[in-house]
Motif scaffolding. Structure first.
Motif, PDB file in Angstrom:
ATOM      1  N   SER A 160      20.574 -22.165  18.627  1.00 20.12           N
ATOM      2  CA  SER A 160      21.164 -22.700  19.822  1.00 20.12           C
ATOM      3  C   SER A 160      20.194 -21.720  20.987  1.00 20.12           C
ATOM      4  O   SER A 160      20.713 -21.761  22.156  1.00 20.12           O
ATOM      5  N   ALA A 161      19.001 -21.464  20.609  1.00 24.90           N
ATOM      6  CA  ALA A 161      18.073 -20.675  21.455  1.00 24.90           C
ATOM      7  C   ALA A 161      17.584 -21.649  22.397  1.00 24.90           C
ATOM      8  O   ALA A 161      17.657 -21.125  23.518  1.00 24.90           O
ATOM      9  N   HIS A 162      17.551 -23.011  22.155  1.00 23.62           N
ATOM     10  CA  HIS A 162      16.946 -23.788  23.172  1.00 23.62           C
ATOM     11  C   HIS A 162      17.421 -25.373  22.802  1.00 23.62           C
ATOM     12  O   HIS A 162      17.670 -25.483  21.690  1.00 23.62           O
ATOM     13  N   ALA A 163      17.538 -26.106  23.797  1.00 28.94           N
ATOM     14  CA  ALA A 163      18.037 -27.414  23.575  1.00 28.94           C
ATOM     15  C   ALA A 163      17.009 -28.154  22.954  1.00 28.94           C
ATOM     16  O   ALA A 163      17.468 -29.349  22.194  1.00 28.94           O
ATOM     17  N   ARG A 164      15.673 -27.587  22.612  1.00 24.96           N
ATOM     18  CA  ARG A 164      14.792 -28.605  22.004  1.00 24.96           C
ATOM     19  C   ARG A 164      15.054 -28.336  20.380  1.00 24.96           C
ATOM     20  O   ARG A 164      14.472 -29.155  19.589  1.00 24.96           O
ATOM     21  N   VAL A 165      15.721 -27.480  19.942  1.00 28.83           N
ATOM     22  CA  VAL A 165      16.019 -27.358  18.541  1.00 28.83           C
ATOM     23  C   VAL A 165      16.931 -28.371  17.974  1.00 28.83           C
ATOM     24  O   VAL A 165      17.985 -28.881  18.745  1.00 28.83           O
ATOM     25  N   ALA A 166      16.348 -29.200  17.117  1.00 32.32           N
ATOM     26  CA  ALA A 166      17.102 -30.499  16.599  1.00 32.32           C
ATOM     27  C   ALA A 166      17.763 -30.115  15.320  1.00 32.32           C
ATOM     28  O   ALA A 166      18.662 -30.996  15.055  1.00 32.32           O
ATOM     29  N   GLY A 167      17.316 -29.221  14.563  1.00 33.03           N
ATOM     30  CA  GLY A 167      17.694 -29.047  13.218  1.00 33.03           C
ATOM     31  C   GLY A 167      17.288 -27.798  12.505  1.00 33.03           C
ATOM     32  O   GLY A 167      16.509 -27.243  13.061  1.00 33.03           O
ATOM     33  N   LEU A 168      17.955 -27.559  11.621  1.00 28.84           N
ATOM     34  CA  LEU A 168      17.597 -26.396  10.676  1.00 28.84           C
ATOM     35  C   LEU A 168      17.130 -26.800   9.262  1.00 28.84           C
ATOM     36  O   LEU A 168      17.883 -27.755   8.665  1.00 28.84           O
ATOM     37  N   GLN A 169      16.148 -26.324   8.757  1.00 28.59           N
ATOM     38  CA  GLN A 169      15.667 -26.454   7.487  1.00 28.59           C
ATOM     39  C   GLN A 169      15.735 -25.637   6.546  1.00 28.59           C
ATOM     40  O   GLN A 169      15.094 -24.355   6.958  1.00 28.59           O
TER      41      GLN A 169
END
Ligand code: COA
Ligand code: MG
Length: 287
Positions: free
Chosen positions: A140-149
């Motif tokens: 949730s640090a930035h809106a650019r984060v789309a996913g976690l791997q």
């Protein structure tokens, strides 16, 4: 993105085969699969590939895993590969929200320099105890984060946790899935190094699917078809989702919140799931 095939940036002879293959996404790698003395050459090969039409025309989701933020290679990697058509930049070994924000700055600068107009998203690797503990903050640090791997080699090997220990696998997969869910980003499953163990790969992919992951990383082309199969909604799931969607539309019009479909109670969260299944099916051209 049911399947995501890793392709070492230092093996350009594999690029064409990967682009013509069945994987939904390709993750060209500049990190662990590229030896230090070949980092520069691999980066140049990916810059070439992403500057030409072949990659973009493949219709695949294009991803590059760069070297970690703070490494000597990071800035040059980002400048080289943030090109039109790149969907996601995969950041390895992320542990702090500050790193995510600094990476966003680097990506934005590269987008401006390279004429990129469609924003590049971030896929963050969760592959250390700290990264896992802070997974929601990172996501949730930035809106650019789309996913976690999930990265199980880096997470388990140094701690001497057995890679195939079911309880350990389940615990970290669920923890990362919930962190991703809280942040509203997708969760993506780890690679499976024993590529001749088809049953092991399928079982792990099926577990990931039951935990709400959207796909599994592949390191060998032979794994791709299995990931595609496991993460494709089944006919029965699509049919059930359609019935839930229809019943929900009718119930919403009549102001009813809970009702029965296929002998089972349905209310808002079930409808949300059903509509997500239908959206995936539509995306895959099967719904
Ligand atoms: N992408 C595209 N093609 C690949 C490929 C990949 N990742 N891995 C193998 N191939 C091709 C081979 O070139 C070969 O093609 P051919 O039949 O036309 O000759 C075919 O698939 C079979 O390959 P195989 O000989 O079984 O594999 P290998 O011994 O050459 O390589 C690995 C095995 C594991 C080293 C290789 O698959 C690889 O590097 N995978 C990615 C590793 C990676 O990126 N790791 C980082 C993330 S965890
Ligand atoms: Mg690694």
């Amino acid at each position: 993105m049911r399947s995501k095939l890793f392709v070492p940036g230092s093996r350009p002879e594999l690029f064409d085969k990967a682009l013509r293959g069945e994987a939904d996404a390709l993750s060209f790698d500049l990190e662990d699969s590229v030896s230090p003395q070949r980092k520069v050459e691999a980066r140049a090969a990916l810059q070439d590939l992403l500057s030409g039409p072949a990659a973009r025309d493949s219709g695949k989701t294009l991803i590059v895993r760069v070297n970690p933020f703070g490494s000597e290679h990071f800035d040059a990697d980002v400048r080289a590969v943030v090109r039109p058509g790149l969907a996601l930049l995969n950041l390895p070994k992320v542990e702090s929200p500050e790193e995510v924000l600094a990476a966003v700055d680097a990506v934005e600068a590269a987008e401006r320099a390279n004429g990129v107009t469609e924003l590049v998203g971030l896929l963050l690797n969760i592959e250390s105890p700290r990264g896992l503990r802070r997974a929601h903050e990172l996501a949730s640090a930035h809106a650019r984060v789309a996913g976690l791997q999930l990265g199980l080699g880096d997470l388990f090997e140094p701690l001497q946790i057995a890679r195939h220990e079911p309880a350990a696998l389940h615990a970290v997969m669920l923890q990362m899935r919930l962190a991703a869910g809280e942040a509203g980003v997708f969760a993506y499953d780890a690679a499976y190094a024993r590529f001749s163990d088809v049953e092991g790969f399928r079982a792990e992919a099926a577990l990931a699917r039951r935990l709400g992951y959207i796909g599994k990383s592949c390191i060998h082309p032979s794994q791709v078809a299995y990931a595609n199969e496991v993460f494709r909604p089944t006919e029965a799931e699509i049919a059930h989702a359609r019935r839930v969607d229809e019943a929900a539309t009718e119930a919403e019009a009549r102001g009813i919140g809970a009702y029965t479909v296929d002998g089972q109670m349905v209310d808002a969260p079930f409808v949300q799931r059903a509509r997500a299944v239908l959206a995936t099916a539509r995306r895959l051209g099967i719904g």
